[in-house]
Design a protein around this motif. Sequence first.
Motif, PDB file in Angstrom:
ATOM      1  N   UNK A  86       3.737  15.677   2.346  1.00  0.00           N
ATOM      2  CA  UNK A  86       2.982  15.655   1.098  1.00  0.00           C
ATOM      3  C   UNK A  86       3.488  14.643   0.098  1.00  0.00           C
ATOM      4  N   UNK A  87       4.044  13.536   0.582  1.00  0.00           N
ATOM      5  CA  UNK A  87       4.615  12.519  -0.293  1.00  0.00           C
ATOM      6  C   UNK A  87       3.743  11.275  -0.325  1.00  0.00           C
ATOM      7  N   UNK A  88       3.732  10.554  -1.458  1.00  0.00           N
ATOM      8  CA  UNK A  88       3.031   9.271  -1.497  1.00  0.00           C
ATOM      9  C   UNK A  88       3.750   8.253  -0.613  1.00  0.00           C
ATOM     10  N   UNK A  89       3.001   7.259  -0.149  1.00  0.00           N
ATOM     11  CA  UNK A  89       3.536   6.259   0.777  1.00  0.00           C
ATOM     12  C   UNK A  89       3.283   4.865   0.226  1.00  0.00           C
ATOM     13  N   UNK A  90       4.314   4.027   0.296  1.00  0.00           N
ATOM     14  CA  UNK A  90       4.187   2.601   0.009  1.00  0.00           C
ATOM     15  C   UNK A  90       4.513   1.839   1.288  1.00  0.00           C
ATOM     16  N   UNK A  95       2.934 -10.389  18.134  1.00  0.00           N
ATOM     17  CA  UNK A  95       1.914 -10.838  19.087  1.00  0.00           C
ATOM     18  C   UNK A  95       1.601  -9.828  20.182  1.00  0.00           C
ATOM     19  N   UNK A  96       2.546  -8.947  20.508  1.00  0.00           N
ATOM     20  CA  UNK A  96       2.278  -8.004  21.599  1.00  0.00           C
ATOM     21  C   UNK A  96       2.315  -6.536  21.188  1.00  0.00           C
ATOM     22  N   UNK A  97       2.527  -6.233  19.901  1.00  0.00           N
ATOM     23  CA  UNK A  97       2.567  -4.825  19.471  1.00  0.00           C
ATOM     24  C   UNK A  97       1.840  -4.672  18.141  1.00  0.00           C
ATOM     25  N   UNK A  98       0.855  -3.788  18.113  1.00  0.00           N
ATOM     26  CA  UNK A  98       0.116  -3.511  16.884  1.00  0.00           C
ATOM     27  C   UNK A  98       0.782  -2.337  16.156  1.00  0.00           C
ATOM     28  N   UNK A  99       1.813  -2.668  15.393  1.00  0.00           N
ATOM     29  CA  UNK A  99       2.576  -1.617  14.716  1.00  0.00           C
ATOM     30  C   UNK A  99       1.740  -0.893  13.667  1.00  0.00           C
ATOM     31  N   UNK A 100       0.697  -1.542  13.147  1.00  0.00           N
ATOM     32  CA  UNK A 100      -0.097  -0.865  12.121  1.00  0.00           C
ATOM     33  C   UNK A 100      -0.806   0.365  12.681  1.00  0.00           C
ATOM     34  N   UNK A 101      -1.093   0.362  13.976  1.00  0.00           N
ATOM     35  CA  UNK A 101      -1.733   1.532  14.576  1.00  0.00           C
ATOM     36  C   UNK A 101      -0.756   2.707  14.638  1.00  0.00           C
ATOM     37  N   UNK A 102       0.498   2.422  14.949  1.00  0.00           N
ATOM     38  CA  UNK A 102       1.506   3.486  14.929  1.00  0.00           C
ATOM     39  C   UNK A 102       1.765   3.946  13.500  1.00  0.00           C
ATOM     40  N   UNK A 103       1.756   2.977  12.566  1.00  0.00           N
ATOM     41  CA  UNK A 103       1.963   3.334  11.163  1.00  0.00           C
ATOM     42  C   UNK A 103       0.869   4.269  10.666  1.00  0.00           C
ATOM     43  N   UNK A 104      -0.366   4.070  11.125  1.00  0.00           N
ATOM     44  CA  UNK A 104      -1.446   4.968  10.735  1.00  0.00           C
ATOM     45  C   UNK A 104      -1.124   6.410  11.100  1.00  0.00           C
ATOM     46  N   UNK A 105      -0.645   6.615  12.321  1.00  0.00           N
ATOM     47  CA  UNK A 105      -0.288   7.971  12.752  1.00  0.00           C
ATOM     48  C   UNK A 105       0.909   8.487  11.949  1.00  0.00           C
ATOM     49  N   UNK A 106       1.895   7.631  11.749  1.00  0.00           N
ATOM     50  CA  UNK A 106       3.079   8.037  10.997  1.00  0.00           C
ATOM     51  C   UNK A 106       2.715   8.431   9.572  1.00  0.00           C
ATOM     52  N   UNK A 107       1.881   7.628   8.904  1.00  0.00           N
ATOM     53  CA  UNK A 107       1.505   7.922   7.525  1.00  0.00           C
ATOM     54  C   UNK A 107       0.687   9.200   7.413  1.00  0.00           C
ATOM     55  N   UNK A 108      -0.184   9.439   8.392  1.00  0.00           N
ATOM     56  CA  UNK A 108      -0.976  10.667   8.384  1.00  0.00           C
ATOM     57  C   UNK A 108      -0.079  11.895   8.496  1.00  0.00           C
ATOM     58  N   UNK A 109       0.965  11.792   9.324  1.00  0.00           N
ATOM     59  CA  UNK A 109       1.893  12.911   9.473  1.00  0.00           C
ATOM     60  C   UNK A 109       2.751  13.101   8.227  1.00  0.00           C
ATOM     61  N   UNK A 110       3.117  12.001   7.579  1.00  0.00           N
ATOM     62  CA  UNK A 110       3.854  12.099   6.314  1.00  0.00           C
ATOM     63  C   UNK A 110       3.028  12.846   5.280  1.00  0.00           C
ATOM     64  N   UNK A 111       1.781  12.451   5.147  1.00  0.00           N
ATOM     65  CA  UNK A 111       0.928  13.079   4.149  1.00  0.00           C
ATOM     66  C   UNK A 111       0.646  14.540   4.488  1.00  0.00           C
ATOM     67  N   UNK A 121      -5.384  -6.750   9.718  1.00  0.00           N
ATOM     68  CA  UNK A 121      -5.685  -6.021  10.951  1.00  0.00           C
ATOM     69  C   UNK A 121      -6.139  -4.590  10.691  1.00  0.00           C
ATOM     70  N   UNK A 122      -5.900  -4.082   9.491  1.00  0.00           N
ATOM     71  CA  UNK A 122      -6.361  -2.729   9.150  1.00  0.00           C
ATOM     72  C   UNK A 122      -7.854  -2.800   8.837  1.00  0.00           C
ATOM     73  N   UNK A 123      -8.681  -2.334   9.759  1.00  0.00           N
ATOM     74  CA  UNK A 123     -10.124  -2.322   9.495  1.00  0.00           C
ATOM     75  C   UNK A 123     -10.491  -1.225   8.498  1.00  0.00           C
ATOM     76  N   UNK A 124      -9.772  -0.108   8.563  1.00  0.00           N
ATOM     77  CA  UNK A 124      -9.952   0.973   7.602  1.00  0.00           C
ATOM     78  C   UNK A 124      -8.583   1.260   6.986  1.00  0.00           C
ATOM     79  N   UNK A 125      -8.367   0.770   5.793  1.00  0.00           N
ATOM     80  CA  UNK A 125      -7.049   0.881   5.180  1.00  0.00           C
ATOM     81  C   UNK A 125      -6.783   2.312   4.728  1.00  0.00           C
ATOM     82  N   UNK A 126      -5.606   2.846   5.052  1.00  0.00           N
ATOM     83  CA  UNK A 126      -5.258   4.205   4.635  1.00  0.00           C
ATOM     84  C   UNK A 126      -5.048   4.284   3.130  1.00  0.00           C
ATOM     85  N   UNK A 127      -5.054   5.498   2.620  1.00  0.00           N
ATOM     86  CA  UNK A 127      -4.901   5.727   1.184  1.00  0.00           C
ATOM     87  C   UNK A 127      -3.423   5.697   0.799  1.00  0.00           C
ATOM     88  N   UNK A 128      -2.870   4.500   0.814  1.00  0.00           N
ATOM     89  CA  UNK A 128      -1.472   4.279   0.450  1.00  0.00           C
ATOM     90  C   UNK A 128      -1.398   3.020  -0.398  1.00  0.00           C
TER      91      UNK A 128
END
Length: 221
Positions: free
Chosen positions: A33-37, A13-29, A47-54
């Motif tokens: 250079x690894x695929x992400x699940x 309710x008070x933290x949008x972890x998906x926004x942090x995950x977006x940054x984390x996944x971008x840095x992983x890729x 809540x993901x308005x633009x879903x990442x390529x994972x």
Amino acid sequence: MTTGVLMYCFDTPDTQYHRMANRSMALVQKNLGLPVTVVTDVSTLDNWTHKPNVDFVTIEAEKTNTKLGRPWYNVERHQSYDHSPYDVTMVLDADYFCLSDKLLKYTNTHYDFLVHKSSHDVSGVDGMNNQRASVIDMVWATVLIFKKTPKVRAVFDTVELIKKHYQHFCDLYRVTYRNFRNDFAFAIALNQIYGFGDYGVIPDSIPAVLSHVDICSLTDR
């Protein structure tokens, strides 16, 4: 042999972890250079308005745990062995940012399970004071690297058992932190499976920002 990253992400309710995950996944890729699940729930996925390529796996998350008195949905990590589609899996917190490729070398070792045992406060205040909050060394489940072997299967099964009987194991290992915490659960499971012996340790320290610190900005790297 396949290698990839597994990440758990559940908004609260008070933290949008998906926004942090977006940054984390971008840095992983970018840096690994690894695929992400990503393992998430339906409400977070919406809540993901633009879903990442994972790849996404949706589950019904357990939402009873708290951290520092606030909702904290992060108790499914014992299911990583089953949720991972990879032969070698790197489990990362959704708010862990890979700013280099150094973790890649740990995906190709003779160890079947690797975890950090040390971390440090990037502010220099040295507020990481809970390392000895039990009779065994704590580990940091922020990053887990594992292969699918029978011994590793036993580790995750033991974490699940510890989660079901967490207060008993807290008493047994004199854990002072009584809300369920993956770090202690994995430390206990590794002790149960490997004894005080030789499970693999990632030989560096996790840089951490403590909860009372306000992050004003984060630039790309």
